[in-house]
Design an enzyme around this catalytic site. Structure first.
Site, PDB file in Angstrom:
ATOM      1  N   LYS A 174       3.392  -5.783  -0.095  1.00 22.47           N
ATOM      2  CA  LYS A 174       2.232  -5.387  -0.908  1.00 22.47           C
ATOM      3  C   LYS A 174       2.646  -4.525  -2.097  1.00 22.47           C
ATOM      4  O   LYS A 174       2.165  -4.716  -3.204  1.00 22.47           O
ATOM      5  CB  LYS A 174       1.231  -4.554  -0.086  1.00 22.47           C
ATOM      6  CG  LYS A 174       0.654  -5.232   1.124  1.00 22.47           C
ATOM      7  CD  LYS A 174      -0.456  -4.381   1.739  1.00 22.47           C
ATOM      8  CE  LYS A 174       0.019  -3.029   2.267  1.00 22.47           C
ATOM      9  NZ  LYS A 174       0.924  -3.108   3.412  1.00 22.47           N
ATOM     10  N   ARG A 201      -8.069   0.511   5.036  1.00 20.49           N
ATOM     11  CA  ARG A 201      -7.360   0.109   6.249  1.00 20.49           C
ATOM     12  C   ARG A 201      -8.282   0.141   7.459  1.00 20.49           C
ATOM     13  O   ARG A 201      -7.859  -0.262   8.542  1.00 20.49           O
ATOM     14  CB  ARG A 201      -6.242   1.094   6.528  1.00 20.49           C
ATOM     15  CG  ARG A 201      -4.857   0.728   5.998  1.00 20.49           C
ATOM     16  CD  ARG A 201      -4.005   1.922   6.295  1.00 20.49           C
ATOM     17  NE  ARG A 201      -2.595   1.778   6.376  1.00 20.49           N
ATOM     18  CZ  ARG A 201      -1.743   1.925   5.371  1.00 20.49           C
ATOM     19  NH1 ARG A 201      -2.160   2.073   4.152  1.00 20.49           N
ATOM     20  NH2 ARG A 201      -0.449   1.894   5.589  1.00 20.49           N
ATOM     21  N   ARG A 258      14.030  -1.877   3.456  1.00 23.46           N
ATOM     22  CA  ARG A 258      13.219  -1.342   2.367  1.00 23.46           C
ATOM     23  C   ARG A 258      13.712   0.020   1.882  1.00 23.46           C
ATOM     24  O   ARG A 258      14.052   0.889   2.652  1.00 23.46           O
ATOM     25  CB  ARG A 258      11.772  -1.200   2.831  1.00 23.46           C
ATOM     26  CG  ARG A 258      10.902  -0.620   1.727  1.00 23.46           C
ATOM     27  CD  ARG A 258       9.544  -1.115   1.797  1.00 23.46           C
ATOM     28  NE  ARG A 258       8.748  -0.360   2.741  1.00 23.46           N
ATOM     29  CZ  ARG A 258       7.423  -0.479   2.818  1.00 23.46           C
ATOM     30  NH1 ARG A 258       6.807  -1.343   2.037  1.00 23.46           N
ATOM     31  NH2 ARG A 258       6.752   0.235   3.668  1.00 23.46           N
ATOM     32  N   ARG A 277      12.390   5.693   3.254  1.00 18.80           N
ATOM     33  CA  ARG A 277      11.295   6.618   3.537  1.00 18.80           C
ATOM     34  C   ARG A 277      11.453   7.268   4.907  1.00 18.80           C
ATOM     35  O   ARG A 277      11.897   6.629   5.844  1.00 18.80           O
ATOM     36  CB  ARG A 277       9.964   5.862   3.500  1.00 18.80           C
ATOM     37  CG  ARG A 277       9.417   5.743   2.114  1.00 18.80           C
ATOM     38  CD  ARG A 277       8.284   4.759   2.014  1.00 18.80           C
ATOM     39  NE  ARG A 277       7.344   4.810   3.120  1.00 18.80           N
ATOM     40  CZ  ARG A 277       6.246   4.068   3.176  1.00 18.80           C
ATOM     41  NH1 ARG A 277       5.959   3.235   2.187  1.00 18.80           N
ATOM     42  NH2 ARG A 277       5.436   4.130   4.190  1.00 18.80           N
ATOM     43  N   ARG A 337       3.455   1.856  13.243  1.00 15.18           N
ATOM     44  CA  ARG A 337       2.623   1.487  12.097  1.00 15.18           C
ATOM     45  C   ARG A 337       2.137   0.038  12.218  1.00 15.18           C
ATOM     46  O   ARG A 337       1.008  -0.280  11.869  1.00 15.18           O
ATOM     47  CB  ARG A 337       3.386   1.714  10.787  1.00 15.18           C
ATOM     48  CG  ARG A 337       3.565   3.202  10.494  1.00 15.18           C
ATOM     49  CD  ARG A 337       4.552   3.463   9.391  1.00 15.18           C
ATOM     50  NE  ARG A 337       4.064   3.067   8.100  1.00 15.18           N
ATOM     51  CZ  ARG A 337       4.782   2.427   7.189  1.00 15.18           C
ATOM     52  NH1 ARG A 337       6.017   2.096   7.427  1.00 15.18           N
ATOM     53  NH2 ARG A 337       4.256   2.132   6.034  1.00 15.18           N
TER      54      ARG A 337
HETATM   55  P1  AMP Z   1       1.810   3.138   3.331  1.00  9.43           P
HETATM   56  O1  AMP Z   1       2.748   3.610   2.275  1.00  9.43           O
HETATM   57  O2  AMP Z   1       0.625   2.394   2.771  1.00  9.43           O
HETATM   58  O3  AMP Z   1       2.482   2.355   4.415  1.00  9.43           O
HETATM   59  O4  AMP Z   1       1.199   4.450   4.027  1.00  9.43           O
HETATM   60  C1  AMP Z   1       2.014   5.431   4.648  1.00  9.43           C
HETATM   61  C2  AMP Z   1       1.187   6.273   5.598  1.00  9.43           C
HETATM   62  O5  AMP Z   1       0.146   6.951   4.860  1.00  9.43           O
HETATM   63  C3  AMP Z   1       0.452   5.509   6.673  1.00  9.43           C
HETATM   64  O6  AMP Z   1       1.280   5.238   7.793  1.00  9.43           O
HETATM   65  C4  AMP Z   1      -0.684   6.480   7.005  1.00  9.43           C
HETATM   66  O7  AMP Z   1      -0.223   7.583   7.778  1.00  9.43           O
HETATM   67  C5  AMP Z   1      -1.057   7.020   5.624  1.00  9.43           C
HETATM   68  N1  AMP Z   1      -2.072   6.157   4.963  1.00  9.43           N
HETATM   69  C6  AMP Z   1      -1.917   5.423   3.824  1.00  9.43           C
HETATM   70  N2  AMP Z   1      -3.045   4.767   3.502  1.00  9.43           N
HETATM   71  C7  AMP Z   1      -3.956   5.086   4.449  1.00  9.43           C
HETATM   72  C8  AMP Z   1      -5.317   4.698   4.686  1.00  9.43           C
HETATM   73  N3  AMP Z   1      -5.958   3.846   3.868  1.00  9.43           N
HETATM   74  N4  AMP Z   1      -5.940   5.239   5.765  1.00  9.43           N
HETATM   75  C9  AMP Z   1      -5.313   6.107   6.592  1.00  9.43           C
HETATM   76  N5  AMP Z   1      -4.023   6.491   6.444  1.00  9.43           N
HETATM   77  C10 AMP Z   1      -3.349   5.979   5.393  1.00  9.43           C
END
Ligand code: AMP
Length: 213
Positions: A8, A83, A122, A155, A166
């Site tokens: 994404k 989400r 990644r 990360r 996740r």
């Molecule tokens: P990502 O980079 O999108 O994988 O997000 C990293 C982390 O940020 C996730 O594992 C969640 O802990 C938090 N996070 C990001 N977007 C959301 C969302 N829309 N709702 C809740 N937590 C989020």
């Protein structure tokens, strides 16, 4: 939309450049907040480090505020939000008030083994958030961002056990969001096992037709 590691971030960044609209990535926003010295930052950090979602109230407020900034007036690409159903409903309600509804939702789909392999490779720039992959999309100079010269790193929320968590959280909650958009006729599923360029071409076809309308 799509599970973590499906591509994404990379696809969103390319579309952002092509259509000149910002990518609004809730995960990137949280990563910027988590380094601050505040109780809120520590709370966010704890959720992220477990691979759990940050609670809806905090997430919804942060993203809806961001969408009101001037650079998002002519459109935007959301990555990682919504989400949960509560987030999707709040987003629809807020944008309906502003008469600029979400028109297209793209679900990038790939089997779990492909995703786990991609997650392992990644890397991300710690300064501008550009996404790389050591196998399919490496930085020109190892460890150095092509765009801004920042450090390209793995990360901290991408340790294998956090990645598995996740993916579980995604399956538990986010798959329902896809059904929400499917039932209102806004969802297109794209096969994300294809090469980056092939996925990008599909997205251009889909969005190009919409922009031309
Ligand atoms: P990502 O980079 O999108 O994988 O997000 C990293 C982390 O940020 C996730 O594992 C969640 O802990 C938090 N996070 C990001 N977007 C959301 C969302 N829309 N709702 C809740 N937590 C989020």
């Amino acid at each position: 939309m799509g599970p973590p590691g499906v591509g994404k971030g990379t696809q969103g960044q390319r579309l952002s450049a092509a259509y000149d609209v910002p990518v609004i990535a809730s995960g990137d926003m949280f990563r910027r907040v988590r380094v601050e010295e505040s109780p809120r930052a520590r709370e966010i950090q704890a959720y992220m480090d477990r691979g759990d979602m940050v609670p809806d109230e905090m997430t919804i407020e942060m993203v809806l505020d961001r969408l009101k900034k001037p650079d998002a007036r002519g459109g935007f690409i959301l990555d990682g939000f919504p989400r949960t159903i509560a987030q999707a409903v709040a987003l629809d309600a807020d944008l309906a008030n502003q008469e600029r509804p979400i028109e297209h939702v793209v679900l990038l789909q790939a089997p779990a083994d492909v995703i786990l392999a991609r997650l392992a490779g990644r890397r991300v720039c710690d300064s501008c958030s550009k996404v790389y992959n050591v196998d399919s999309n490496p930085a020109r100079v190892d460890g150095v961002c092509d765009v801004c010269g920042g450090n390209v790193i793995q990360r901290t929320d991408e340790a294998p056990e956090v990645q598995r968590r996740r993916l579980e959280v995604y399956e538990e909650q986010t798959a329902a969001v896809a059904s929400y958009y499917r039932s209102s006729g806004r969802l297109t599923v794209v096969d994300a096992t294809l090469a980056l360029d092939a996925v990008q071409a599909e997205l251009h076809q889909l969005l190009g037709a919409a922009v031309a309308r």
